[in-house]
Design a protein around this motif. Structure first.
Motif, PDB file in Angstrom:
ATOM      1  N   GLY A   1      38.099  41.809  32.212  1.00  0.00           N
ATOM      2  CA  GLY A   1      38.978  41.021  32.902  1.00  0.00           C
ATOM      3  C   GLY A   1      39.071  40.609  33.467  1.00  0.00           C
ATOM      4  O   GLY A   1      39.606  39.348  33.831  1.00  0.00           O
ATOM      5  N   ILE A   2      38.655  41.096  35.014  1.00  0.00           N
ATOM      6  CA  ILE A   2      39.424  40.916  36.283  1.00  0.00           C
ATOM      7  C   ILE A   2      38.126  39.959  36.751  1.00  0.00           C
ATOM      8  O   ILE A   2      37.478  40.290  36.584  1.00  0.00           O
ATOM      9  CB  ILE A   2      39.222  42.670  37.192  1.00  0.00           C
ATOM     10  CG1 ILE A   2      40.346  43.264  36.323  1.00  0.00           C
ATOM     11  CG2 ILE A   2      40.227  41.908  38.479  1.00  0.00           C
ATOM     12  CD1 ILE A   2      41.753  42.846  36.593  1.00  0.00           C
ATOM     13  N   PRO A   3      38.757  39.125  37.301  1.00  0.00           N
ATOM     14  CA  PRO A   3      37.733  37.972  38.256  1.00  0.00           C
ATOM     15  C   PRO A   3      36.780  38.467  39.254  1.00  0.00           C
ATOM     16  O   PRO A   3      37.260  39.482  39.725  1.00  0.00           O
ATOM     17  CB  PRO A   3      38.633  36.895  38.512  1.00  0.00           C
ATOM     18  CG  PRO A   3      40.140  36.940  38.087  1.00  0.00           C
ATOM     19  CD  PRO A   3      39.985  38.512  37.348  1.00  0.00           C
TER      20      PRO A   3
ATOM     21  N   TYR B   1      33.193  48.531  40.200  1.00  0.00           N
ATOM     22  CA  TYR B   1      32.942  46.852  40.166  1.00  0.00           C
ATOM     23  C   TYR B   1      32.858  45.837  38.557  1.00  0.00           C
ATOM     24  O   TYR B   1      33.782  45.337  38.211  1.00  0.00           O
ATOM     25  CB  TYR B   1      32.053  46.565  41.309  1.00  0.00           C
ATOM     26  CG  TYR B   1      31.759  44.851  41.074  1.00  0.00           C
ATOM     27  CD1 TYR B   1      32.449  43.710  41.345  1.00  0.00           C
ATOM     28  CD2 TYR B   1      30.807  44.477  40.393  1.00  0.00           C
ATOM     29  CE1 TYR B   1      32.154  42.309  41.362  1.00  0.00           C
ATOM     30  CE2 TYR B   1      30.371  43.418  40.145  1.00  0.00           C
ATOM     31  CZ  TYR B   1      30.875  42.498  41.365  1.00  0.00           C
ATOM     32  OH  TYR B   1      30.592  40.629  41.106  1.00  0.00           O
ATOM     33  N   ARG B   2      31.733  47.189  37.967  1.00  0.00           N
ATOM     34  CA  ARG B   2      31.498  46.714  37.092  1.00  0.00           C
ATOM     35  C   ARG B   2      33.159  46.790  35.854  1.00  0.00           C
ATOM     36  O   ARG B   2      33.173  46.331  34.792  1.00  0.00           O
ATOM     37  CB  ARG B   2      30.191  47.862  36.366  1.00  0.00           C
ATOM     38  CG  ARG B   2      28.831  47.069  37.199  1.00  0.00           C
ATOM     39  CD  ARG B   2      28.049  47.881  36.629  1.00  0.00           C
ATOM     40  NE  ARG B   2      26.469  47.646  37.816  1.00  0.00           N
ATOM     41  CZ  ARG B   2      25.303  47.849  37.574  1.00  0.00           C
ATOM     42  NH1 ARG B   2      25.379  48.678  36.927  1.00  0.00           N
ATOM     43  NH2 ARG B   2      24.223  48.000  38.270  1.00  0.00           N
ATOM     44  N   GLN B   3      33.264  47.760  36.024  1.00  0.00           N
ATOM     45  CA  GLN B   3      34.206  48.165  35.662  1.00  0.00           C
ATOM     46  C   GLN B   3      35.286  47.097  34.800  1.00  0.00           C
ATOM     47  O   GLN B   3      36.232  47.251  33.631  1.00  0.00           O
ATOM     48  CB  GLN B   3      34.674  49.135  35.662  1.00  0.00           C
ATOM     49  CG  GLN B   3      34.490  50.832  35.076  1.00  0.00           C
ATOM     50  CD  GLN B   3      34.878  52.073  35.883  1.00  0.00           C
ATOM     51  OE1 GLN B   3      35.646  52.365  36.053  1.00  0.00           O
ATOM     52  NE2 GLN B   3      33.750  53.156  35.880  1.00  0.00           N
ATOM     53  N   LEU B   4      35.648  46.879  36.510  1.00  0.00           N
ATOM     54  CA  LEU B   4      36.882  45.439  37.178  1.00  0.00           C
ATOM     55  C   LEU B   4      36.076  44.464  36.188  1.00  0.00           C
ATOM     56  O   LEU B   4      37.009  44.111  35.604  1.00  0.00           O
ATOM     57  CB  LEU B   4      37.220  45.371  38.200  1.00  0.00           C
ATOM     58  CG  LEU B   4      37.392  46.523  38.984  1.00  0.00           C
ATOM     59  CD1 LEU B   4      37.590  46.044  39.893  1.00  0.00           C
ATOM     60  CD2 LEU B   4      38.827  47.185  38.404  1.00  0.00           C
ATOM     61  N   LEU B   5      35.037  43.968  36.210  1.00  0.00           N
ATOM     62  CA  LEU B   5      34.395  43.067  35.646  1.00  0.00           C
ATOM     63  C   LEU B   5      34.685  42.855  33.836  1.00  0.00           C
ATOM     64  O   LEU B   5      35.457  41.809  33.200  1.00  0.00           O
ATOM     65  CB  LEU B   5      33.012  42.456  35.838  1.00  0.00           C
ATOM     66  CG  LEU B   5      33.097  42.855  37.216  1.00  0.00           C
ATOM     67  CD1 LEU B   5      31.136  41.745  37.339  1.00  0.00           C
ATOM     68  CD2 LEU B   5      33.782  40.588  38.152  1.00  0.00           C
ATOM     69  N   ASP B   6      34.569  43.918  33.022  1.00  0.00           N
ATOM     70  CA  ASP B   6      34.497  44.602  31.790  1.00  0.00           C
ATOM     71  C   ASP B   6      35.667  44.273  31.417  1.00  0.00           C
ATOM     72  O   ASP B   6      36.129  43.720  30.015  1.00  0.00           O
ATOM     73  CB  ASP B   6      33.767  45.444  31.612  1.00  0.00           C
ATOM     74  CG  ASP B   6      32.378  45.877  31.469  1.00  0.00           C
ATOM     75  OD1 ASP B   6      32.150  44.793  31.716  1.00  0.00           O
ATOM     76  OD2 ASP B   6      31.791  46.855  31.800  1.00  0.00           O
TER      77      ASP B   6
END
Length: 226
Positions: free
Chosen positions: A135-137, A128-133
């Motif tokens: 730029g995934i909403p 989840y954090r990797q996706l946020l990093d």
């Protein structure tokens, strides 16, 4: 888990009895609210509860704030359709600094199962954090978050629906987390309307278990109205 009673209809038993008595009274509701004797009020409540004419119970409502419960619980909770809910959003709230999760007691009691559980949660949160990093909403990254994720929710129910909720969710056959929440809600509601909630809870509090072959075989002690 934290459960707090934020608000309820003032003097809910008198409000309900007033609504019920109005159908047969020559005076208005405001006068009934002021002048109905306590003994008469209880007699009216006893009659409507015994007769099953429960529409008047809808004139009183309760609002609870619940923190530290899982998404698994809230998915069950919103099946109670005659209620209002507002829940912490995983779309707008980012959990990049950490995600608290609810761990079932059966998992916590088994070291091997707990290790499997913890690894799965850690992997999901890391992804989840990797996706946020990347730029995934957050509204898309949240698809990875587990049912165990802690949440916060505000619940409003009228008394009729609240009694139905307690009947289903205080039962020993209800899932453990929502059963715990239901009992805490009942503990908070009962002192505010002790006559109405005197025998609220699982059906076996009032009589025979309706579950048949699915009964837990361990009924709650009988509770009698005061």
């Amino acid at each position: 888990m934290q459960v707090e009673l934020l608000y309820h209809t003032p003097d809910p038993e008198r409000a309900i009895a007033t609504a019920a008595r109005l159908c047969y009274a020559p005076v208005g509701a405001a006068e009934l609210m002021e002048t109905m004797p306590e003994e008469r009020m209880r007699s009216v409540l006893s009659t409507i509860l015994a007769s099953g004419h429960l529409s008047t119970l809808e004139h009183a409502s309760y609002t609870f704030a619940v923190d530290g419960v899982s998404r698994a619980l809230t998915h069950q909770l919103v099946r109670h359709r005659i209620a209002s809910f507002n829940q912490q959003s995983q779309r707008y709230v980012k959990f990049s600094d950490g995600l608290e999760c609810v761990k079932p007691p059966t998992v916590a009691a088994d070291a091997q199962a707990e290790a499997v559980f913890d690894r799965a949660i850690e992997a999901a949160v890391a992804a989840y954090r990797q996706l946020l990093d990347a730029g995934i909403p957050a509204e898309d990254a949240r698809y990875l978050l587990p049912n165990a994720a802690e949440s916060k929710i505000v619940i409003t129910m009228n008394v009729r629906e609240l009694l139905h909720f307690f009947s289903l969710r205080c039962c020993n056959r209800a899932q453990w987390e929502i059963r715990d929440m239901a009992h805490r809600m009942l503990e908070l509601a009962r002192p505010t309307a002790p006559f109405i909630f005197a025998d609220a809870g699982a059906p076996c509090v009032r009589g025979a278990c309706p579950e048949g072959k699915m009964s837990c075989g361990n009924p709650y002690p009988q509770v009698r109205r005061g």
